[in-house]
Design a protein around this motif. Structure first.
Motif, short mmCIF file in Angstrom:
data_model
loop_
_atom_site.label_atom_id
_atom_site.label_comp_id
_atom_site.label_asym_id
_atom_site.label_seq_id
_atom_site.Cartn_x
_atom_site.Cartn_y
_atom_site.Cartn_z
N SER A 176 36.57 -3.48 -80.88
CA SER A 176 35.89 -4.36 -80.61
C SER A 176 36.71 -5.57 -79.81
O SER A 176 35.97 -6.52 -79.13
CB SER A 176 35.21 -5.10 -81.68
N LEU A 211 30.75 -3.83 -77.29
CA LEU A 211 30.85 -4.64 -78.53
C LEU A 211 29.89 -4.19 -79.41
O LEU A 211 30.45 -4.02 -80.66
CB LEU A 211 30.88 -6.12 -78.26
N GLN A 244 30.59 -1.86 -83.06
CA GLN A 244 30.06 -2.26 -84.20
C GLN A 244 29.09 -1.37 -84.67
O GLN A 244 29.07 -1.07 -86.05
CB GLN A 244 29.41 -3.89 -84.17
#
Length: 417
Positions: free
Chosen positions: A60, A363, A367
């Motif tokens: 990330s 991103l 996640q």
């Protein structure tokens, strides 16, 4: 005025020099060697040392740095500082950070490692744009030679993977030291690069440029808005590939993970040279659809691949990287240029595309991938990995279907008008 005339004359002469082509090719080679040396097998390294639960956070930091570093340093600082000076400073400091990384890749300091990696990536990500800026400004009016030089960046990524695999470091934290050596060498080498001037301030103002205000206006066009949404969504499964493919290959019993992953970049290199012709021949929608379908096929191949009789599916899935990446992301960049150039906001639009794909999309993908990885048992089997890959396969297929239904390419009509 005489000075301006001399600068223009120098810019026009530079592309004629084979020496300049060689210098800029070496720049691109080292630029992407540094990244490829550690990024490709980082997931495998973290799983091997017992910090697999932090893979999502580690992957990330790149998207976060892409947003913060590239816009603040790459777009703002280059207005006032020489791109060459920034390259020297960022790669030398970054190399020092990379040297310290192996000491932190262990369970007791895993959190500190991720924070330091974020700091490093905030320094590294702007250098990608800086390298492009130095090359393009050095070429002057002969910017058509840039794709040849940029191809050496992909070659550097490939060679990095092959060297890491050949040295038996695919699962070792020492990958960072290999990257550090080349980063420091690139920092020193940057002292010899052409000293191109910083960008001249524009009337639009710094804040408006950094926030890509004019580029966001392009999304008033329905076709481009749908493209941006699709590009953001397809970047979610892309992030899962970067983060977890190396660990999956290791679980399948493949020893030379770095070398195997380099197969994908080899196919990327092949399709990169053919992309301008394919774009002119077929237009943007067929290429984007093929790219999205290839993502779905790749993950389906991973979902059936194992360390036995279906090992071929893993190799084929890796080899599809050229179609997956070039047919969507390279074609998307060309499409963005087609839409943005008539309005004079090409640079901003490319930065906005990076924001949504390598920033927001990846991103989210890192996640979401972390949540799926957390569902795997502590001692994963190949069957566990196969089950996980069905999620991005189905997601990519759904995105492709929605794109086919709602996207209508009007760029050719606008260009003709």
């Amino acid at each position: 005025m005489a000075s301006l005339g001399k600068d223009a004359l120098d810019a026009s002469r530079r592309p004629a020099s084979g020496m300049l082509m060689g210098r800029l090719s070496a720049l691109m080679f080292m630029q992407f060697f540094v990244w490829g040396a550690w990024n490709v097998t980082l997931g495998l390294v973290m799983q091997t040392v017992g910090i697999g639960s932090l893979i999502a956070n580690a992957f990330s930091v790149g998207p976060i740095a892409s947003i913060a570093g590239s816009f603040l340093l790459g777009m703002a600082a280059t207005r006032y500082l020489s791109p060459r000076a920034l390259m020297v400073a960022l790669h030398l400091v970054g190399g020092a950070i990379l040297l310290a990384m192996p000491l932190l890749v262990k369970p007791e300091t895993g959190g500190t490692f991720v924070w330091l990696l974020l700091g490093y990536m905030i320094l590294y990500m702007p250098t990608v744009g800086l390298a492009n800026t130095i090359a393009l400004k050095s070429f002057g009016e002969r910017a058509d030679r840039f794709p040849f030089v940029r191809a050496f960046g992909t070659l550097g990524w490939i060679v990095a993977g092959l060297i890491i695999g050949w040295m038996g470091l695919s699962a070792s934290p020492e990958i960072f030291r290999v990257a550090a050596i080349v980063s420091i060498a690139l920092g020193l080498y940057s002292l010899t690069l052409p000293n191109v001037e910083p960008d001249a301030p524009r009337d639009a103002g710094l804040v408006r440029q950094v926030l890509c205000v004019e580029a966001f206006g392009l999304m008033r066009q329905r076709s481009y808005l749908i493209f941006i949404l699709a590009a953001t969504l397809i970047s979610v499964p892309l992030a899962m590939y970067y983060a977890y493919a190396s660990a999956y290959l290791g679980a399948a019993g493949i020893e030379n993970v770095g070398g195997t992953m380099a197969i994908g970049q080899m196919s990327e290199l092949v399709f990169m040279f053919s992309m301008p012709w394919l774009y002119r021949r077929f237009g943007v929608k067929p290429l984007l659809l093929v790219g999205m379908a290839a993502w779905a096929l790749r993950y389906a191949l991973f979902a059936i691949g194992d360390g036995g009789g279906s090992l071929w599916a893993i190799y084929l899935g890796v080899a599809l990287h050229g179609v997956c990446y070039d047919f969507f992301f390279v074609a998307g960049a060309i499409y963005t240029g087609t839409i943005a150039s008539p309005k004079g906001v090409n640079a901003q639009a490319q930065g906005m595309l990076t924001l949504f794909t390598y920033g927001v999309g990846m991103l989210l993908g890192s996640q979401i991938g972390g949540l799926l990885y957390a569902q795997l048992p502590a001692a994963q089997t190949i069957a566990d990995w196969q089950h996980m890959w069905w999620y991005p396969a189905i997601a990519a297929a759904v995105i492709a279907v929605l794109f086919q239904l709602f996207f209508q390419d009007d760029s050719r009509g606008e260009a003709a008008a």
